[in-house]
Design an enzyme around this catalytic site. Structure first.
Site, PDB file in Angstrom:
ATOM      1  N   LYS A 153      52.057  54.106  18.579  1.00  0.00           N
ATOM      2  CA  LYS A 153      52.402  53.559  17.284  1.00  0.00           C
ATOM      3  C   LYS A 153      51.436  52.431  16.945  1.00  0.00           C
ATOM      4  O   LYS A 153      50.865  51.864  17.867  1.00  0.00           O
ATOM      5  CB  LYS A 153      53.848  53.055  17.263  1.00  0.00           C
ATOM      6  CG  LYS A 153      54.080  51.877  18.226  1.00  0.00           C
ATOM      7  CD  LYS A 153      55.033  50.881  17.703  1.00  0.00           C
ATOM      8  CE  LYS A 153      54.406  49.739  16.992  1.00  0.00           C
ATOM      9  NZ  LYS A 153      54.079  48.549  17.748  1.00  0.00           N
ATOM     10  N   GLU A 221      61.068  37.654  20.758  1.00  0.00           N
ATOM     11  CA  GLU A 221      59.939  37.431  21.662  1.00  0.00           C
ATOM     12  C   GLU A 221      59.563  35.961  21.617  1.00  0.00           C
ATOM     13  O   GLU A 221      59.592  35.353  20.545  1.00  0.00           O
ATOM     14  CB  GLU A 221      58.729  38.252  21.218  1.00  0.00           C
ATOM     15  CG  GLU A 221      58.958  39.733  21.269  1.00  0.00           C
ATOM     16  CD  GLU A 221      57.675  40.490  20.958  1.00  0.00           C
ATOM     17  OE1 GLU A 221      56.993  40.895  21.897  1.00  0.00           O
ATOM     18  OE2 GLU A 221      57.359  40.629  19.760  1.00  0.00           O
ATOM     19  N   ASP A 240      55.182  46.416  12.553  1.00  0.00           N
ATOM     20  CA  ASP A 240      54.916  46.396  13.994  1.00  0.00           C
ATOM     21  C   ASP A 240      56.175  46.686  14.821  1.00  0.00           C
ATOM     22  O   ASP A 240      56.093  47.325  15.863  1.00  0.00           O
ATOM     23  CB  ASP A 240      54.352  45.011  14.377  1.00  0.00           C
ATOM     24  CG  ASP A 240      53.957  44.915  15.832  1.00  0.00           C
ATOM     25  OD1 ASP A 240      53.266  45.830  16.311  1.00  0.00           O
ATOM     26  OD2 ASP A 240      54.343  43.925  16.508  1.00  0.00           O
ATOM     27  N   HIS A 245      60.499  50.392  16.659  1.00  0.00           N
ATOM     28  CA  HIS A 245      61.438  50.059  17.741  1.00  0.00           C
ATOM     29  C   HIS A 245      62.858  49.784  17.234  1.00  0.00           C
ATOM     30  O   HIS A 245      63.832  50.324  17.753  1.00  0.00           O
ATOM     31  CB  HIS A 245      60.966  48.829  18.516  1.00  0.00           C
ATOM     32  CG  HIS A 245      59.564  48.934  19.037  1.00  0.00           C
ATOM     33  ND1 HIS A 245      59.025  50.111  19.481  1.00  0.00           N
ATOM     34  CD2 HIS A 245      58.595  48.004  19.198  1.00  0.00           C
ATOM     35  CE1 HIS A 245      57.779  49.900  19.890  1.00  0.00           C
ATOM     36  NE2 HIS A 245      57.495  48.625  19.722  1.00  0.00           N
ATOM     37  N   LYS A 345      58.394  36.679  16.551  1.00  0.00           N
ATOM     38  CA  LYS A 345      57.566  36.114  17.616  1.00  0.00           C
ATOM     39  C   LYS A 345      57.777  34.606  17.628  1.00  0.00           C
ATOM     40  O   LYS A 345      58.161  34.019  16.624  1.00  0.00           O
ATOM     41  CB  LYS A 345      56.102  36.430  17.354  1.00  0.00           C
ATOM     42  CG  LYS A 345      55.845  37.933  17.291  1.00  0.00           C
ATOM     43  CD  LYS A 345      54.558  38.319  17.961  1.00  0.00           C
ATOM     44  CE  LYS A 345      54.274  39.791  17.871  1.00  0.00           C
ATOM     45  NZ  LYS A 345      54.893  40.592  18.935  1.00  0.00           N
TER      46      LYS A 345
HETATM   47  C1  BG6 Z   1      54.746  46.452  20.592  1.00  0.00           C
HETATM   48  C2  BG6 Z   1      54.350  45.510  19.493  1.00  0.00           C
HETATM   49  O1  BG6 Z   1      54.981  47.739  20.088  1.00  0.00           O
HETATM   50  O2  BG6 Z   1      55.927  45.978  21.221  1.00  0.00           O
HETATM   51  C3  BG6 Z   1      54.153  44.110  20.026  1.00  0.00           C
HETATM   52  O3  BG6 Z   1      53.138  45.969  18.894  1.00  0.00           O
HETATM   53  C4  BG6 Z   1      55.394  43.656  20.797  1.00  0.00           C
HETATM   54  O4  BG6 Z   1      53.869  43.202  18.973  1.00  0.00           O
HETATM   55  C5  BG6 Z   1      55.803  44.705  21.820  1.00  0.00           C
HETATM   56  O5  BG6 Z   1      55.071  42.435  21.447  1.00  0.00           O
HETATM   57  C6  BG6 Z   1      57.131  44.358  22.447  1.00  0.00           C
HETATM   58  O6  BG6 Z   1      57.395  45.242  23.516  1.00  0.00           O
HETATM   59  P1  BG6 Z   1      58.325  44.826  24.743  1.00  0.00           P
HETATM   60  O7  BG6 Z   1      58.455  46.066  25.547  1.00  0.00           O
HETATM   61  O8  BG6 Z   1      57.618  43.713  25.442  1.00  0.00           O
HETATM   62  O9  BG6 Z   1      59.625  44.366  24.135  1.00  0.00           O
END
Ligand code: BG6
Length: 495
Positions: A153, A221, A240, A245, A345
């Site tokens: 993605k 995050e 993103d 997700h 973030k």
């Molecule tokens: C990615 C995003 O798909 O997922 C990032 O592009 C993000 O910006 C990341 O930090 C988060 O993934 P996880 O598995 O660390 O929650």
């Protein structure tokens, strides 16, 4: 069509894996370390070949050294075994190649085993290179019936971009050969959500509008955009994180029981959810969405930069690093139940959680007002620690019949034995097995963009800029009013 077992069983056949973007961040942090883990645990055949492709002039040995150091860095120390790495590295090589040059792509064919050997082309590339790379692979005759192509993605940055990519892929590949990754679908607890919902009879009667008052999905995050400023400037949190997700998590919570674990049966149900999402556009975008961007602040007591000071970010940028939305699902099961989604973030903590809050009891039997009784809540924690929590009311100690909330707390790492596969290990294994269940089907991706595009247009038409929030806080205060108008609060503020 294969039916999924989501298993750990070892595929038997030889496979050639070509990683386009083989020197990039994803290959170093996730793909090669995951392939090494699968190799170490005997989950993929020893004969698996991995060819990293990039435009760096690096020898095979140089590439192996680079991957050894990143694999060490991203594998827990006790799980890195130099002797196993040595064997794995013998199957690892590097090829200089410009994906836009068909002559060079043709030469890749010489490195692959015969046509009958399954090939996995993993595109860890920027999305603008997907279509051209696929076309060149096709025209060079490298796509065989045994080929699988994995796409990271984002698939495009809007509906028309996604369609353009999907159309080119459809010219050269059948849909069952295309594996569109959303790594959240590979996370152990996301799969546990299926187990929880459809492997227990306890929850189904509760899983509906009459019993559930609201649902919250948080993917928080604490990291900033780091060195991905250039990419992020063109994306923002909605593209993103939410388009993929968070919507996938929402689908897993809201979908009906599939008729089987067959890939299409599951994806058909998710698609129905996506198609039931109430439209958000310029007429309601101000009411139902919040955009935020972090300014300098502190995380864990250490000062951190603001978004516009990050490398690769324009100085006056208005890209959102935080997004919260109220999503309504107009279907029989969920009508009237708000789903609150948020991601950002530089929030105080890193965690992903799904919270289903049940309706309050109808009568205050215990001398308290009904609003003083804390409603039951089921919390599914995806990361960092996987667990399931059920908040119940019990009687506190003492003579008085005074209730207090307690949690039934299940830590899955303790409750279930064995090493869980990481999201990328699981997804790579499913690609080996040719099972697309945990990947996004073309119509799912397009349905998600169809819902997201009007939000992006609505923001532009309403000139809805970002609210600033200080790094290390829970986002702009407007996110509080998003829920407050329905008398709801975000889970971390709730009693
Ligand atoms: C990615 C995003 O798909 O997922 C990032 O592009 C993000 O910006 C990341 O930090 C988060 O993934 P996880 O598995 O660390 O929650």
């Amino acid at each position: 069509m294969t039916s999924s077992s989501f298993g750990k069983s070892r595929p038997q056949h030889d496979v050639d894996i070509v990683v386009f973007g083989g020197g990039g961040d994803l290959a170093r942090r996730k793909l090669v370390p995951s392939l090494y883990d699968l190799f170490r645990d005997g989950l993929v055949p020893d004969s698996t070949r991995v060819i990293g492709v990039s435009r760096s002039d690096i020898s095979d040995d140089g590439y192996r050294d680079m991957m050894a150091s990143s694999t060490r860095e991203f594998t827990p120390e006790h799980e890195f075994d130099s002797e196993v790495w040595h064997r794995f590295a013998q199957q690892l090589s590097h090829q200089y190649l410009d994906v836009g040059d068909i002559g060079q792509i043709r030469s890749l064919g010489k490195l692959l085993r015969n046509h009958g050997t399954p090939r996995i082309f993993y595109m860890a590339l920027p999305p603008q290179l997907f279509a051209a790379t696929c076309r060149n692979l096709g025209e060079a005759g490298l796509i065989t019936p045994e080929t699988r192509v994995v796409l990271e993605k984002p698939i495009g940055r809007d509906l028309s971009g996604a369609k353009r990519i999907n159309e080119v892929f459809a010219e050269y590949l059948d849909e069952h050969q295309v594996f569109r990754i959303d790594h959240y679908l590979g996370k152990e607890t996301v799969q546990n959500l299926m187990a929880l919902r459809f492997g227990n009879s306890l929850f189904e009667p509760l899983w509906r509008r009459g019993r559930i008052e609201q649902v919250q999905i948080t993917v928080a995050e604490s990291i900033g955009v780091g060195d991905r400023g250039g990419y992020y400037e063109n994306a923002g949190a909605l593209r993103d994180m939410v388009q993929n997700h968070l919507l996938q998590l929402l689908c897993m919570v809201a979908m009906e029981a599939p008729t089987s674990l067959n890939a299409d049966a599951i994806r058909d149900e998710k698609l129905k959810v996506l198609r039931s999402l109430r439209r958000i556009d310029e007429t309601n975008v101000r009411k139902t969405t919040v955009r935020g961007q972090y300014v300098a602040g502190a995380i864990d007591g250490a000062p951190v930069k603001g978004y516009t000071e990050e490398e690769g970010v324009r100085s006056g940028s208005d890209t959102e690093t935080y997004c919260a939305l109220q999503v309504d699902i107009d279907n029989w099961r969920w009508a009237g139940v708000p789903f609150y989604l948020r991601t950002g973030k530089r929030l105080p903590d890193r965690y992903s959680e799904i919270t289903l809050q049940l309706r309050p009891v109808p009568l205050a039997l215990f001398g308290q007002k009904p609003e003083d009784l804390v409603p039951n809540r089921l919390v599914i924690r995806l990361q960092p620690d996987e667990g399931i929590k059920l908040r119940l009311m019990v009687k506190g100690r003492g003579r008085q019949m005074k209730l207090e909330p307690v949690n039934l707390d299940l830590n899955l790492a303790h409750a279930v034995r064995g090493r869980p596969l990481s999201a990328y290990e699981r997804l790579l294994l499913e690609v080996y097995r040719g099972d697309p269940t945990l990947f996004m089907r073309r119509d799912e991706v397009e349905a998600a963009w169809s819902w997201v595009d009007p939000i992006l247009e609505g923001w532009a038409m309403q000139e809805m800029g970002c609210k600033r929030y200080v790094a290390g806080t829970w986002g702009p205060s407007k996110a509080v009013s998003l829920l407050d108008r329905n008398n709801h609060v975000w889970a971390e503020d709730a009693p």
